[in-house]
Design a protein around this motif. Sequence first.
Motif, PDB file in Angstrom:
ATOM      1  N   LEU A  12       0.523  -1.083   0.171  1.00 39.24           N
ATOM      2  CA  LEU A  12       0.328  -0.100  -0.298  1.00 39.24           C
ATOM      3  C   LEU A  12       0.945   1.049   0.088  1.00 39.24           C
ATOM      4  CD1 LEU A  12      -2.830   1.479  -0.017  1.00 39.24           C
ATOM      5  CD2 LEU A  12      -2.929   1.569   2.946  1.00 39.24           C
ATOM      6  N   LYS A  20      -7.539   9.602   3.718  1.00 34.42           N
ATOM      7  CA  LYS A  20      -7.566   8.654   2.796  1.00 34.42           C
ATOM      8  C   LYS A  20      -6.440   7.093   3.222  1.00 34.42           C
ATOM      9  CE  LYS A  20      -9.624   9.528  -1.868  1.00 34.42           C
ATOM     10  NZ  LYS A  20      -9.545  10.075  -3.156  1.00 34.42           N
ATOM     11  N   SER A  21      -5.315   7.538   3.290  1.00 34.86           N
ATOM     12  CA  SER A  21      -4.272   7.145   3.573  1.00 34.86           C
ATOM     13  C   SER A  21      -4.910   5.405   4.712  1.00 34.86           C
ATOM     14  CB  SER A  21      -2.807   7.674   4.124  1.00 34.86           C
ATOM     15  OG  SER A  21      -2.653   8.007   2.974  1.00 34.86           O
ATOM     16  N   ALA A  24      -7.574   3.649   3.627  1.00 35.55           N
ATOM     17  CA  ALA A  24      -6.910   2.883   3.118  1.00 35.55           C
ATOM     18  C   ALA A  24      -6.539   1.238   4.096  1.00 35.55           C
ATOM     19  CB  ALA A  24      -6.064   3.225   2.260  1.00 35.55           C
ATOM     20  N   ASN A  27      -9.227  -0.150   5.733  1.00 37.29           N
ATOM     21  CA  ASN A  27     -10.165  -0.954   4.810  1.00 37.29           C
ATOM     22  C   ASN A  27      -9.609  -2.341   4.545  1.00 37.29           C
ATOM     23  OD1 ASN A  27     -12.678   0.247   5.300  1.00 37.29           O
ATOM     24  ND2 ASN A  27     -11.574   2.475   3.288  1.00 37.29           N
ATOM     25  N   ASP A  79      -9.549   5.332  -1.589  1.00 44.09           N
ATOM     26  CA  ASP A  79      -9.070   4.495  -0.019  1.00 44.09           C
ATOM     27  C   ASP A  79      -9.731   3.134   0.203  1.00 44.09           C
ATOM     28  OD1 ASP A  79     -12.094   4.610  -0.753  1.00 44.09           O
ATOM     29  OD2 ASP A  79     -11.832   6.458   0.927  1.00 44.09           O
ATOM     30  N   LEU A  80      -9.905   2.446  -0.900  1.00 46.08           N
ATOM     31  CA  LEU A  80     -10.501   0.778  -0.346  1.00 46.08           C
ATOM     32  C   LEU A  80     -11.570   1.343   0.050  1.00 46.08           C
ATOM     33  CD1 LEU A  80      -7.100  -0.482  -0.171  1.00 46.08           C
ATOM     34  CD2 LEU A  80      -7.938   0.148  -1.932  1.00 46.08           C
ATOM     35  N   SER A  81     -12.396   2.148  -0.061  1.00 46.86           N
ATOM     36  CA  SER A  81     -13.867   1.831   0.480  1.00 46.86           C
ATOM     37  C   SER A  81     -14.701   0.977  -0.231  1.00 46.86           C
ATOM     38  CB  SER A  81     -14.743   3.305   1.064  1.00 46.86           C
ATOM     39  OG  SER A  81     -14.846   3.549  -0.100  1.00 46.86           O
TER      40      SER A  81
END
Length: 99
Positions: A12, A20-21, A24, A27, A79-81
């Motif tokens: 990552l 956001k980091s 991410a 998540n 952010d992998l949401s």
Amino acid sequence: MEDTGEIWELRLYIAGKTAKSVAALENLKKYCEEYLKDKYVIEVIDLLVHPQLAEGDQILAIPTLVKKVPEPIRKIIGDLSNKEKVLVGLNIRPAKKPE
């Protein structure tokens, strides 16, 4: 999901501890615990600390998740949401839950 015994290597890329980091990473950990329990390694690379590492995986935006192993290599930006997008992007097929 079939068990190949393979350890998933995930990288990552972030830039500092932005919202956001952080989202991410949280998540990603949640999905890994749910679908890849004890079969994954997450390497977090902060490009503020190691900007030269962005070139190796051709990182153009952050946060970016790179799945190194198992192949094929895949990248997911954001952010992998969106769980479904992440699972499809990583080629993780959820095991069917018994009814």
